[in-house]
Design a protein around this motif. Structure first.
Motif, short mmCIF file in Angstrom:
data_model
loop_
_atom_site.label_atom_id
_atom_site.label_comp_id
_atom_site.label_asym_id
_atom_site.label_seq_id
_atom_site.Cartn_x
_atom_site.Cartn_y
_atom_site.Cartn_z
N SER A 237 -31.12 -51.05 0.24
CA SER A 237 -30.40 -51.55 1.42
C SER A 237 -29.21 -52.39 0.96
O SER A 237 -29.11 -52.75 -0.20
CB SER A 237 -31.33 -52.37 2.31
N SER B 177 -22.54 -43.68 -2.61
CA SER B 177 -22.84 -42.38 -3.22
C SER B 177 -22.45 -42.36 -4.69
O SER B 177 -22.80 -41.43 -5.40
CB SER B 177 -22.11 -41.27 -2.47
N TRP C 280 -26.54 -40.09 -7.06
CA TRP C 280 -26.62 -39.93 -5.61
C TRP C 280 -25.56 -38.97 -5.08
O TRP C 280 -25.76 -38.30 -4.08
CB TRP C 280 -26.49 -41.29 -4.92
N THR D 223 -24.91 -49.93 -0.36
CA THR D 223 -25.19 -48.75 -1.17
C THR D 223 -23.99 -47.82 -1.18
O THR D 223 -23.12 -47.90 -0.32
CB THR D 223 -26.43 -48.02 -0.65
N THR E 233 -34.64 -37.90 -3.46
CA THR E 233 -34.14 -38.87 -2.49
C THR E 233 -34.25 -38.29 -1.09
O THR E 233 -34.41 -37.07 -0.92
CB THR E 233 -32.67 -39.23 -2.75
N ASN F 284 -31.50 -43.52 2.05
CA ASN F 284 -31.40 -44.47 0.94
C ASN F 284 -32.73 -44.82 0.31
O ASN F 284 -32.95 -45.95 -0.10
CB ASN F 284 -30.69 -45.76 1.39
N THR F 285 -33.61 -43.85 0.25
CA THR F 285 -34.89 -44.05 -0.43
C THR F 285 -35.00 -43.07 -1.59
O THR F 285 -34.66 -41.89 -1.45
CB THR F 285 -36.07 -43.86 0.53
#
Length: 126
Positions: free
Chosen positions: A25, A30, A53, A28, A72, A76-77
């Protein structure tokens, strides 16, 4: 600032499986590489697996290839699926984020990561 929270550790018998989660969190991006590291008592923190990412490219340490899988979701996990666990996999597992806009950082080195979670214990009994 980025906050990382791991979950999913525990005690499992050799040959078993566990899935770790890392919820990111804050700011974040890419451009991050998300990595999992582990540290066993008396040993240095070592790279386990990473995922870029932006394009989903993954990187695995030789010791976990074929047994661990990083993935993923769209929220965002980051997940670490660990199968065929061995006693030598016992360690505290940490999630980390590397800010890598240039794609030139060494994702295996802990010092290149700017953000870390608190860690989650994984214990594999023989």
């Amino acid at each position: 600032q980025v906050q990382l929270v791991e979950s999913g550790g525990g005690l499992v018998q050799a040959g078993g499986s566990l899935r770790l989660s890392c919820a990111a969190s804050g700011r974040t991006s890419s451009s991050y590489v998300m990595g999992w590291f582990r540290q066993a008592p008396g040993k240095e923190r070592e790279f386990v697996v990473g995922i870029r990412w932006s394009n989903g490219r993954t990187y695995y340490a030789d010791s976990v290839k074929g047994r661990f899988t990083i993935s993923t979701n769209a929220k965002n996990t980051v997940y670490l699926q660990m199968n065929s666990l061995k006693p030598e996999d016992t360690a505290v597992y940490y999630c980390a984020a590397l800010v890598d806009y240039s794609g030139s950082y060494d994702y295996t080195i802990p010092d290149t990561y700017a953000y870390w979670g608190q860690g989650t214990q994984v214990t594999v009994s023989s």
